[in-house]
Design an enzyme around this catalytic site. Sequence first.
Site, PDB file in Angstrom:
ATOM      1  N   ASP A 206      18.826 -12.984  10.656  1.00  0.00           N
ATOM      2  CA  ASP A 206      19.703 -12.039  11.353  1.00  0.00           C
ATOM      3  C   ASP A 206      20.792 -11.504  10.426  1.00  0.00           C
ATOM      4  O   ASP A 206      21.347 -12.242   9.601  1.00  0.00           O
ATOM      5  CB  ASP A 206      20.342 -12.794  12.525  1.00  0.00           C
ATOM      6  CG  ASP A 206      21.258 -11.924  13.354  1.00  0.00           C
ATOM      7  OD1 ASP A 206      20.743 -10.989  13.981  1.00  0.00           O
ATOM      8  OD2 ASP A 206      22.480 -12.180  13.367  1.00  0.00           O
ATOM      9  N   GLU A 278      16.472  -9.045   8.529  1.00  0.00           N
ATOM     10  CA  GLU A 278      16.961  -7.870   9.272  1.00  0.00           C
ATOM     11  C   GLU A 278      17.869  -7.090   8.338  1.00  0.00           C
ATOM     12  O   GLU A 278      18.939  -7.546   7.967  1.00  0.00           O
ATOM     13  CB  GLU A 278      17.757  -8.284  10.511  1.00  0.00           C
ATOM     14  CG  GLU A 278      18.153  -7.056  11.325  1.00  0.00           C
ATOM     15  CD  GLU A 278      19.408  -7.214  12.172  1.00  0.00           C
ATOM     16  OE1 GLU A 278      19.588  -6.395  13.078  1.00  0.00           O
ATOM     17  OE2 GLU A 278      20.220  -8.126  11.910  1.00  0.00           O
TER      18      GLU A 278
HETATM   19  C1  GLC Z   1      21.719  -8.580  14.721  1.00  0.00           C
HETATM   20  C2  GLC Z   1      21.041  -8.782  16.035  1.00  0.00           C
HETATM   21  C3  GLC Z   1      21.941  -8.275  17.130  1.00  0.00           C
HETATM   22  C4  GLC Z   1      23.209  -9.074  17.106  1.00  0.00           C
HETATM   23  C5  GLC Z   1      23.845  -9.042  15.729  1.00  0.00           C
HETATM   24  C6  GLC Z   1      24.891 -10.087  15.591  1.00  0.00           C
HETATM   25  O1  GLC Z   1      21.910  -7.250  14.410  1.00  0.00           O
HETATM   26  O2  GLC Z   1      19.794  -8.178  16.033  1.00  0.00           O
HETATM   27  O3  GLC Z   1      21.357  -8.337  18.388  1.00  0.00           O
HETATM   28  O4  GLC Z   1      24.120  -8.578  18.043  1.00  0.00           O
HETATM   29  O5  GLC Z   1      22.916  -9.288  14.701  1.00  0.00           O
HETATM   30  O6  GLC Z   1      24.305 -11.351  15.485  1.00  0.00           O
END
Ligand code: GLC
Length: 548
Positions: A206, A278
């Site tokens: 993440d 991500e």
């Molecule tokens: C990422 C997740 C999102 C979350 C953020 C903070 O972007 O996909 O849903 O709010 O991280 O953890």
Amino acid sequence: MSRPAPAGFTWWQAGVIYQIYPRSYADTDGDGVGDLPGITGRLDHLQRLGVDAIWLSPIYPSPMLDFGYDVTDHTGIDPLFGDLARFDTLIAEAHQRGLRVLMDFIPNHTSDRHPWFTAARSGRHDPYRDWYLWADPAADGGPPNNWRSVFGGPAWTLDGESGQYFYHAYLPQQPDLNWRNRAVRAAQLDIMRTWLDRGVDGFRIDAFRHLLKDDQLRDNPPKPQWRVGMAPYDALLPEHTADHPDIGDLVALIRAVIDNHPAPRGAAAPGDRVLIGELYLPIERLMRYYGPAGAGLHLPSNMHLIDTPWQAERVGALIDAYEAALPAGAWPNWVSGNHDRSRIATRVGPAQARVAAMLLLTLRGTPTLYYGEEIGMHDVPIPSELVQDPYERRVAGVGLGRDPERTPMQWTADPGAGFCAPHSRPWLPLAEDAAVVNVATQNGQEDSMVTLYQRLLALRRAVPALSVGSYSPLQAAGDVLAYVREHQSQRIVVALNLSDRPRTVALSGISRGRILLSTDPHRPTRQLAGTVILGPDQGVIIDEAMTS
Ligand code: GLC
């Protein structure tokens, strides 16, 4: 065991990943929130669909202010979802069906209620203090610099007790960890090992681009293109808060755990696991996350389909740019949607969502599907009194809320849509068309979305050119996107009509081919010598080597 991949390729290269947002998948205990037994109970759907791995959005203990992305215990399961025993059952049942399981790993921040942060906050000299990012106020007593939270507002919150500010890329209740601290690194790598011991097959990491920030705390420069009405975070270029040049060192540390930690029976072996990051980054910045000689992330998420206008020229140019940028040996990947972005069926409309499905599942690289795409779920408007997303609450009016793409999965035509019992109240409202758009109704229906997905996935598995073959563009103009996928002696042409009017595609040699799949089972595609006539919103997959 995962399903076998073509020789020379791994399961995650040939395979398809399916993202589950556990809150919204299936509720078995009547609280209106999905849970682990709910997922386990729906594995047959995933097996029939034909995906290879599931990625679970977070299920760890959490106050749920960001719905699990605010973790208080990285190695537990929130009682809302189940417990470790139920998790073990899910892993065992998934593995038995040849499905891999990927966890969401959240290294950038914790909940402010995590014991690490409670300790860090207890005083400037606490051993955990340096696990987070603290700074003295600016001369005027305000935040130390101009850094902004992704969710709007300053990225610094004052801790009254100590008189220092702490940094949070997201909510004030999600303080960022200090990845320059070795103890933080060690603790995080141990968390990964714990889940690998439990049998997980990889991780989606993440918020990876935020992991390191400028240690001199320099201000971020303004972004000239920003206008009122856009996301407040985008008013500045995140030059000093994201995509830091030293992140590569951290990738290498994480990758070493993935490559070396032993696996229990049934789980992916070291060397066969997958690491997804991500990363919302421009293509050229994305590439360095593959690491030198491929020693970085296996799949730095390519989110560019989400924001690219749905036009043949634009999508074609994106594919070309991405393919051209990939370093030698790097494996591509494509994402059509996720729990943070508007659904594909809403972005391109229901008819083109079928064409988009064919695109996603025939491009070169690992696709990630988002739950509900397989039945054509669209964004559900959420009345303001039912808004759940903290982002929406903080930036109200900008239309950035994420609830619309997180509504409950639609399984049946019953009240509750098979997501929850008819008398239960789902945590977000169901789509108004759930009685028609659902798995049970669509299964076995010739022209349904789920049937199209099942066929696309089955074809992808049966035809190695589609899963692992090379990519070469044929046409990206006049509303038509066409390309060739080739593997060994197999040559497959994909031709997609991105408009709602018939289009003729001139493709030499096509007259010899055979149509393997059409997005529209009722509309025969007329073949002429050297041309294909595509109906409105139609896509076809053609095997050139076979005669019709
Ligand atoms: C990422 C997740 C999102 C979350 C953020 C903070 O972007 O996909 O849903 O709010 O991280 O953890």
